[in-house]
Design a protein around this motif. Structure first.
Motif, mmCIF file in Angstrom:
data_model
loop_
_atom_site.group_PDB
_atom_site.id
_atom_site.type_symbol
_atom_site.label_atom_id
_atom_site.label_comp_id
_atom_site.label_asym_id
_atom_site.label_seq_id
_atom_site.Cartn_x
_atom_site.Cartn_y
_atom_site.Cartn_z
ATOM 1 N N THR A 1 15.469 -50.893 -31.838
ATOM 2 C CA THR A 1 14.134 -51.370 -32.217
ATOM 3 C C THR A 1 13.147 -50.935 -31.152
ATOM 4 O O THR A 1 13.461 -50.914 -29.953
ATOM 5 N N TRP A 2 11.972 -50.571 -31.581
ATOM 6 C CA TRP A 2 10.901 -50.160 -30.680
ATOM 7 C C TRP A 2 9.608 -50.767 -31.186
ATOM 8 O O TRP A 2 9.386 -50.836 -32.404
ATOM 9 N N GLN A 3 8.754 -51.209 -30.275
ATOM 10 C CA GLN A 3 7.468 -51.785 -30.663
ATOM 11 C C GLN A 3 6.424 -51.492 -29.594
ATOM 12 O O GLN A 3 6.716 -51.502 -28.396
ATOM 13 N N TYR A 4 5.208 -51.227 -30.050
ATOM 14 C CA TYR A 4 4.051 -51.120 -29.174
ATOM 15 C C TYR A 4 2.966 -51.984 -29.799
ATOM 16 O O TYR A 4 2.611 -51.806 -30.967
ATOM 17 N N LYS A 5 2.462 -52.927 -29.034
ATOM 18 C CA LYS A 5 1.440 -53.840 -29.545
ATOM 19 C C LYS A 5 0.369 -53.987 -28.474
ATOM 20 O O LYS A 5 0.684 -54.193 -27.305
ATOM 21 N N GLU A 6 -0.899 -53.867 -28.896
ATOM 22 C CA GLU A 6 -1.990 -53.976 -27.942
ATOM 23 C C GLU A 6 -3.236 -54.511 -28.635
ATOM 24 O O GLU A 6 -3.490 -54.233 -29.798
ATOM 25 N N LYS A 7 -4.012 -55.257 -27.886
ATOM 26 C CA LYS A 7 -5.265 -55.831 -28.369
ATOM 27 C C LYS A 7 -6.340 -55.512 -27.341
ATOM 28 O O LYS A 7 -6.078 -55.541 -26.141
ATOM 29 N N TYR B 1 -12.440 -57.916 -32.088
ATOM 30 C CA TYR B 1 -11.529 -57.147 -31.252
ATOM 31 C C TYR B 1 -10.817 -56.123 -32.114
ATOM 32 O O TYR B 1 -10.922 -56.124 -33.331
ATOM 33 N N THR B 2 -10.078 -55.233 -31.466
ATOM 34 C CA THR B 2 -9.252 -54.241 -32.143
ATOM 35 C C THR B 2 -7.805 -54.485 -31.732
ATOM 36 O O THR B 2 -7.536 -54.784 -30.575
ATOM 37 N N MET B 3 -6.876 -54.359 -32.687
ATOM 38 C CA MET B 3 -5.467 -54.598 -32.400
ATOM 39 C C MET B 3 -4.625 -53.580 -33.160
ATOM 40 O O MET B 3 -4.939 -53.237 -34.299
ATOM 41 N N VAL B 4 -3.580 -53.064 -32.496
ATOM 42 C CA VAL B 4 -2.587 -52.213 -33.162
ATOM 43 C C VAL B 4 -1.199 -52.784 -32.882
ATOM 44 O O VAL B 4 -0.964 -53.396 -31.843
ATOM 45 N N ASN B 5 -0.297 -52.585 -33.830
ATOM 46 C CA ASN B 5 1.096 -53.012 -33.684
ATOM 47 C C ASN B 5 1.957 -51.996 -34.423
ATOM 48 O O ASN B 5 1.912 -51.920 -35.647
ATOM 49 N N TYR B 6 2.698 -51.190 -33.686
ATOM 50 C CA TYR B 6 3.603 -50.202 -34.268
ATOM 51 C C TYR B 6 5.034 -50.687 -34.071
ATOM 52 O O TYR B 6 5.371 -51.189 -32.998
ATOM 53 N N ILE C 1 15.138 -39.840 -30.368
ATOM 54 C CA ILE C 1 13.960 -40.235 -31.151
ATOM 55 C C ILE C 1 12.749 -40.266 -30.223
ATOM 56 O O ILE C 1 12.751 -40.945 -29.196
ATOM 57 N N ALA C 2 11.703 -39.536 -30.603
ATOM 58 C CA ALA C 2 10.456 -39.513 -29.838
ATOM 59 C C ALA C 2 9.334 -40.077 -30.708
ATOM 60 O O ALA C 2 9.212 -39.722 -31.880
ATOM 61 N N VAL C 3 8.544 -40.969 -30.126
ATOM 62 C CA VAL C 3 7.365 -41.484 -30.825
ATOM 63 C C VAL C 3 6.121 -41.017 -30.088
ATOM 64 O O VAL C 3 6.105 -40.924 -28.858
ATOM 65 N N LYS C 4 5.102 -40.697 -30.856
ATOM 66 C CA LYS C 4 3.779 -40.381 -30.327
ATOM 67 C C LYS C 4 2.812 -41.325 -31.027
ATOM 68 O O LYS C 4 2.934 -41.551 -32.233
ATOM 69 N N VAL D 1 -5.237 -48.567 -28.335
ATOM 70 C CA VAL D 1 -6.534 -49.016 -28.862
ATOM 71 C C VAL D 1 -7.722 -48.365 -28.163
ATOM 72 O O VAL D 1 -8.837 -48.430 -28.659
ATOM 73 N N ALA D 2 -7.491 -47.712 -27.035
ATOM 74 C CA ALA D 2 -8.564 -46.987 -26.353
ATOM 75 C C ALA D 2 -8.636 -45.537 -26.819
ATOM 76 O O ALA D 2 -9.480 -44.781 -26.369
ATOM 77 N N GLY D 3 -7.730 -45.124 -27.722
ATOM 78 C CA GLY D 3 -7.732 -43.761 -28.230
ATOM 79 C C GLY D 3 -6.907 -42.795 -27.398
ATOM 80 O O GLY D 3 -6.893 -41.598 -27.666
ATOM 81 N N LYS D 4 -6.187 -43.275 -26.392
ATOM 82 C CA LYS D 4 -5.361 -42.420 -25.544
ATOM 83 C C LYS D 4 -4.042 -42.109 -26.248
ATOM 84 O O LYS D 4 -3.387 -42.998 -26.775
ATOM 85 N N SER D 5 -3.669 -40.832 -26.256
ATOM 86 C CA SER D 5 -2.397 -40.415 -26.848
ATOM 87 C C SER D 5 -1.264 -40.681 -25.868
ATOM 88 O O SER D 5 -1.346 -40.308 -24.693
ATOM 89 N N LEU D 6 -0.214 -41.325 -26.368
ATOM 90 C CA LEU D 6 0.954 -41.661 -25.563
ATOM 91 C C LEU D 6 2.209 -41.192 -26.278
ATOM 92 O O LEU D 6 2.204 -41.009 -27.499
ATOM 93 N N SER D 7 3.292 -41.016 -25.529
ATOM 94 C CA SER D 7 4.571 -40.671 -26.147
ATOM 95 C C SER D 7 5.690 -41.359 -25.375
ATOM 96 O O SER D 7 5.563 -41.594 -24.165
ATOM 97 N N GLU D 8 6.752 -41.688 -26.088
ATOM 98 C CA GLU D 8 7.912 -42.354 -25.504
ATOM 99 C C GLU D 8 9.168 -41.860 -26.202
ATOM 100 O O GLU D 8 9.122 -41.454 -27.353
ATOM 101 N N THR D 9 10.281 -41.971 -25.487
ATOM 102 C CA THR D 9 11.586 -41.731 -26.083
ATOM 103 C C THR D 9 12.167 -43.097 -26.428
ATOM 104 O O THR D 9 12.202 -43.985 -25.571
ATOM 105 N N VAL D 10 12.608 -43.262 -27.651
ATOM 106 C CA VAL D 10 13.175 -44.531 -28.096
ATOM 107 C C VAL D 10 14.618 -44.602 -27.633
ATOM 108 O O VAL D 10 15.411 -43.699 -27.902
#
Length: 169
Positions: free
Chosen positions: A75-81, A36-41, A55-58, A62-71
């Protein structure tokens, strides 16, 4: 005398069965890595950062889609498998100064100020195994009297910019 050796023989039999039961089925001693593939920012900001900056994060999922959020929290976290095979990674965090009328007031005990951001990125795939980056961006200590000048000199701050090449350093 035979009864003295019975507990040792029983113990040896139990240990042998446990040892043989723990061996991999393939018989080569190599454990298969999960497929599998997993990311954790993750970002952790100092208390003062969100008082004066947006604060803006881009990032890429794991599917290669670009996303952006305002923090909006310290604490901020993005985790996906995913079962898909993905071999890219991107995380960027940018701080942009808020207009002065939106600045929040400081508590007296928060002087001097220190804008800091602790960030990390973890990536796993069967091909690369696990990789992790962990670092910190930090400004010097700033006196409350100098905050306006500091923000005028630093209206935009690049806190981190990571991609797959960052893991090769």
């Amino acid at each position: 005398m035979k009864t003295k050796h019975y507990p040792l023989a029983l113990l040896a039999t139990l240990l042998l069965s446990v040892f043989l039961g723990c061996r991999p089925d393939s018989g080569d001693g190599v454990m298969e890595r999960p497929d599998y593939t997993m990311v954790n920012y993750q970002l952790t900001l100092s208390d003062e950062f969100l008082l004066y900056y947006d604060i803006a994060v881009k990032y890429q999922n794991v599917a290669g889609k670009s996303l952006s959020e305002t923090v909006t929290n310290f604490t901020w976290q993005y985790k996906e498998k995913s079962e898909e095979h993905y071999s890219n990674l991107y995380l960027s965090a940018i701080a942009t100064a808020k207009p002065k009328e939106k600045w929040e007031h400081l508590k007296k005990d928060s002087i001097p100020l220190r804008f800091s951001c602790d960030y990390s990125a973890e990536y796993y795939s069967k091909a690369t195994s696990a990789k992790r980056l962990h670092s910190e961006w930090a400004s010097p200590s700033i006196k409350k009297d100098n905050i306006e000048a500091y923000i005028a000199e630093h209206p935009t701050i690049k806190m981190c910019e990571l991609d797959m090449t960052s893991f090769e350093k």
